[in-house]
Design a protein around this motif. Structure first.
Motif, short mmCIF file in Angstrom:
data_model
loop_
_atom_site.label_atom_id
_atom_site.label_comp_id
_atom_site.label_asym_id
_atom_site.label_seq_id
_atom_site.Cartn_x
_atom_site.Cartn_y
_atom_site.Cartn_z
N TYR A 40 0.85 -1.19 0.00
CA TYR A 40 0.00 0.00 0.00
C TYR A 40 0.88 1.24 0.00
CZ TYR A 40 -3.21 3.63 1.63
OH TYR A 40 -3.94 4.78 1.74
N LEU A 41 0.66 2.15 -0.95
CA LEU A 41 1.41 3.40 -1.01
C LEU A 41 0.44 4.53 -0.69
CD1 LEU A 41 3.25 2.69 -4.40
CD2 LEU A 41 4.11 2.27 -2.09
N GLN A 42 0.74 5.28 0.37
CA GLN A 42 -0.21 6.30 0.82
C GLN A 42 0.15 7.68 0.27
OE1 GLN A 42 -0.27 6.98 5.01
NE2 GLN A 42 -2.03 8.35 4.91
N GLU A 43 -0.79 8.30 -0.44
CA GLU A 43 -0.59 9.67 -0.92
C GLU A 43 -0.72 10.63 0.26
OE1 GLU A 43 -2.96 9.27 -5.17
OE2 GLU A 43 -4.10 9.52 -3.36
N TYR A 44 -0.05 11.79 0.16
CA TYR A 44 -0.17 12.76 1.26
C TYR A 44 -1.50 13.51 1.19
CZ TYR A 44 1.41 16.01 -2.34
OH TYR A 44 1.52 16.74 -3.50
N SER A 45 -2.14 13.50 0.02
CA SER A 45 -3.52 14.02 -0.09
C SER A 45 -4.06 13.49 -1.42
CB SER A 45 -3.53 15.55 -0.07
OG SER A 45 -3.23 16.02 -1.36
N ALA A 46 -5.33 13.79 -1.73
CA ALA A 46 -5.92 13.25 -2.95
C ALA A 46 -5.22 13.85 -4.17
CB ALA A 46 -7.40 13.59 -2.98
N LEU A 47 -4.55 13.01 -4.96
CA LEU A 47 -3.78 13.54 -6.09
C LEU A 47 -4.44 13.28 -7.44
CD1 LEU A 47 -0.16 12.53 -4.97
CD2 LEU A 47 -1.27 14.75 -4.78
N GLY A 48 -5.65 12.71 -7.42
CA GLY A 48 -6.30 12.43 -8.70
C GLY A 48 -5.79 11.13 -9.30
N THR A 49 -6.48 10.67 -10.36
CA THR A 49 -6.15 9.34 -10.91
C THR A 49 -4.77 9.30 -11.57
OG1 THR A 49 -7.48 10.04 -12.79
CG2 THR A 49 -8.52 8.52 -11.27
N GLY A 50 -4.30 10.45 -12.08
CA GLY A 50 -2.97 10.47 -12.71
C GLY A 50 -1.89 10.90 -11.72
N GLY A 51 -2.24 11.82 -10.82
CA GLY A 51 -1.27 12.33 -9.86
C GLY A 51 -0.74 11.25 -8.93
N GLY A 52 -1.61 10.33 -8.53
CA GLY A 52 -1.20 9.25 -7.61
C GLY A 52 -0.15 8.36 -8.23
N ILE A 53 -0.39 7.91 -9.48
CA ILE A 53 0.61 7.00 -10.08
C ILE A 53 1.88 7.77 -10.44
CG2 ILE A 53 -1.06 5.24 -10.86
CD1 ILE A 53 -0.80 6.31 -13.68
N TYR A 54 1.74 9.07 -10.76
CA TYR A 54 2.94 9.86 -11.09
C TYR A 54 3.79 10.07 -9.84
CZ TYR A 54 5.89 13.51 -13.07
OH TYR A 54 6.99 14.21 -13.50
N HIS A 55 3.14 10.33 -8.72
CA HIS A 55 3.85 10.54 -7.45
C HIS A 55 4.68 9.32 -7.08
CE1 HIS A 55 4.45 12.46 -3.56
NE2 HIS A 55 4.15 11.32 -2.97
N PHE A 56 4.14 8.12 -7.36
CA PHE A 56 4.84 6.88 -6.99
C PHE A 56 5.47 6.21 -8.21
CE2 PHE A 56 1.72 7.21 -3.44
CZ PHE A 56 2.65 7.31 -2.41
N ARG A 57 5.81 7.01 -9.23
CA ARG A 57 6.31 6.40 -10.48
C ARG A 57 7.58 5.57 -10.26
NH1 ARG A 57 7.03 11.67 -10.13
NH2 ARG A 57 9.00 12.69 -10.62
N ASP A 58 8.44 6.00 -9.32
CA ASP A 58 9.68 5.24 -9.09
C ASP A 58 9.38 3.83 -8.58
OD1 ASP A 58 10.83 7.55 -9.80
OD2 ASP A 58 11.62 8.09 -7.82
N GLN A 59 8.37 3.74 -7.70
CA GLN A 59 7.99 2.43 -7.15
C GLN A 59 7.39 1.56 -8.26
OE1 GLN A 59 8.16 1.53 -3.91
NE2 GLN A 59 8.16 3.40 -2.69
N ILE A 60 6.63 2.19 -9.17
CA ILE A 60 5.97 1.42 -10.23
C ILE A 60 6.98 0.90 -11.23
CG2 ILE A 60 4.27 1.53 -12.11
CD1 ILE A 60 2.74 3.64 -10.42
N VAL A 61 7.97 1.75 -11.61
CA VAL A 61 8.91 1.30 -12.66
C VAL A 61 10.10 0.54 -12.09
CG1 VAL A 61 8.26 3.16 -14.24
CG2 VAL A 61 10.21 3.48 -12.72
#
Length: 422
Positions: free
Chosen positions: A82-103
């Motif tokens: 589970y990766l917790q956003e610091y606030s609601a970042l929207g459907t694109g903002g969330g995956i962009y914020h955690f892009r390093d973890q995803i790639v």
């Protein structure tokens, strides 16, 4: 190697799901006997070469979420974090914020799934489709057909008939655009982050001009649908895979009963062991019913169709339950009747009482009809919908509760109709 990201939202988001989201985060609400998210995880774990599933949202990591993750990891033998956003970042903002973890670990591609949809999740088919359409780095949206009127409530996709390339994408248009709608299930590859990054930079520059000190957080709020798909359409990068399988949104509590029906139906092929059958000395089962092994049910009760009975539920003699979800440790006393309702955790329904709602199902005569996201009130009146009892509600004997929503910890002493009981 592949990964999957499930966008689970956060506590501000489950408002239409109250009073049920008071007790449990909406993505963990049981649909067809298992938490909503488990259907997504099962589908992802079946895809070959799937290495990791990431949940992205802004819930505080609580006991229930942690326990669910631990159990799911053991059951599916796959890394789930589970990766917790610091606030609601929207459907694109969330995956962009955690892009390093995803790639990290360099996956060739990754799925992105919204948690509040119920679907047959044709993920393997989307992979095959992606290999056959467009360049190697194209992106795929799962689409389905809606009727003209309801398509306005969704993201609409205009696609090339032959190539399935997305030519236009409009989120919730004001007039008819297309009857192919976005299902909230995508197949991306790491290239998508270039496109999201470009929007992030543009947002940042706009923000710096407007408000130099508060720009960062606002710039990170990015919506895949409006900010990314609309721009990518017509560039030969975005394709739509149209599914004929079932699909529905789970926005309100009423849509959970419909989603439960779709999943119970799918169990015939995917999990026949989860469906109850008529046995000697057991209750009468008609249609698709899920019963938790710990539930205690009198053999004279009749259940179904479309019923799921949670852990530790007690059901007395002559009880009738249809099109309903009974959550754990609820008690239905002798001869009570529950139709089109959700009965909350630890709630009790007295003898000969009747708890009934009005189903909010899609039009059965229209194959493309979807469930309407009902407004709670219409013309100052409560719209008749399913009846919901929050947790620990007590209904006395011989009363009728009709089309009502009862908030948690209420002891009712009479009948109610078309009311929200605070």
């Amino acid at each position: 190697m592949l990964k999957a990201v499930v966008l689970i939202g956060g506590p501000q988001k489950g408002t239409r799901f109250r009073p049920l989201s008071f007790e449990v985060p909406k993505p963990l609400f049981p649909v067809a006997g298992v938490p909503m998210l488990q259907h997504h995880i099962e589908a992802c774990a079946k895809v070959s070469n799937m290495k990791e599933i990431l949940l992205v949202g802004f819930y505080q990591p609580n006991e229930e979420l942690t326990r669910f993750l631990a159990n799911a990891q053991q059951q599916f033998k796959i890394s789930i974090r589970y990766l917790q956003e610091y606030s609601a970042l929207g459907t694109g903002g969330g995956i962009y914020h955690f892009r390093d973890q995803i790639v990290s670990g360099s996956p060739e591609a990754f799925f992105v799934l919204n948690a509040d949809v119920c679907s047959a999740f044709p993920l393997t088919e989307m992979l095959t489709f992606q290999k056959e359409h467009g360049e190697p780095n194209s992106f795929v949206i799962l689409g389905t057909t809606a009727n003209r009127k309801q398509s306005l409530n969704y993201g609409c996709i205009v696609a090339n008939e032959e190539t399935n390339e997305v030519q236009h994408y409009v989120e919730k248009p004001s007039t008819f655009v297309s009857d192919i709608i976005n299902c909230g299930i995508y197949l991306f590859n790491p290239d998508i982050f270039k496109h999201i990054g470009a929007v992030f930079q543009k947002n940042q520059q706009d923000m710096l001009l407007e408000e130099p000190n508060n720009g960062w957080h606002r710039a990170e709020h990015i919506r895949l649908e409006q900010d990314i798909f609309t721009a990518l359409a017509g560039q030969g990068k975005l394709y739509v895979y149209k599914t004929l399988g079932f699909w529905s949104q789970i926005k309100s509590a009423g849509s959970a009963i419909y989603a439960s029906r779709l999943y119970l139906n799918q169990y015939h092929t995917s999990h026949p062991e989860r469906l109850a059958t008529n046995k000697e000395g057991g209750p009468k089962i008609s249609g698709n019913v899920y019963i938790h092994p710990t539930a205690n049910i009198d053999p004279t009760a009749t259940l179904g169709p479309n019923v799921s009975i949670g852990m530790g539920v007690t059901i007395g003699a002559g009880v009738r339950v249809r099109e309903s979800i009974i959550l754990h440790n609820a008690t239905l006393q002798d001869h009570c009747c529950v139709l089109n309702s959700i009965v909350g955790w630890e709630s009790t329904i007295g003898k000969w009482a009747r708890v009934e709602g009005t189903p909010s199902d899609p039009n059965p005569n229209d194959p493309y009809s979807k469930i309407d996201s009902e407004t709670l009130f219409r013309e100052g009146k409560l719209t008749p919908s399913i009846t919901i009892l929050g947790c620990n509600v007590s209904i006395p004997s011989e009363v009728i509760i009709l089309n009502s929503i009862v908030l948690p910890h209420k002891d009712l002493n009479r009948s109610f109709k078309n009311q929200i009981i605070l």
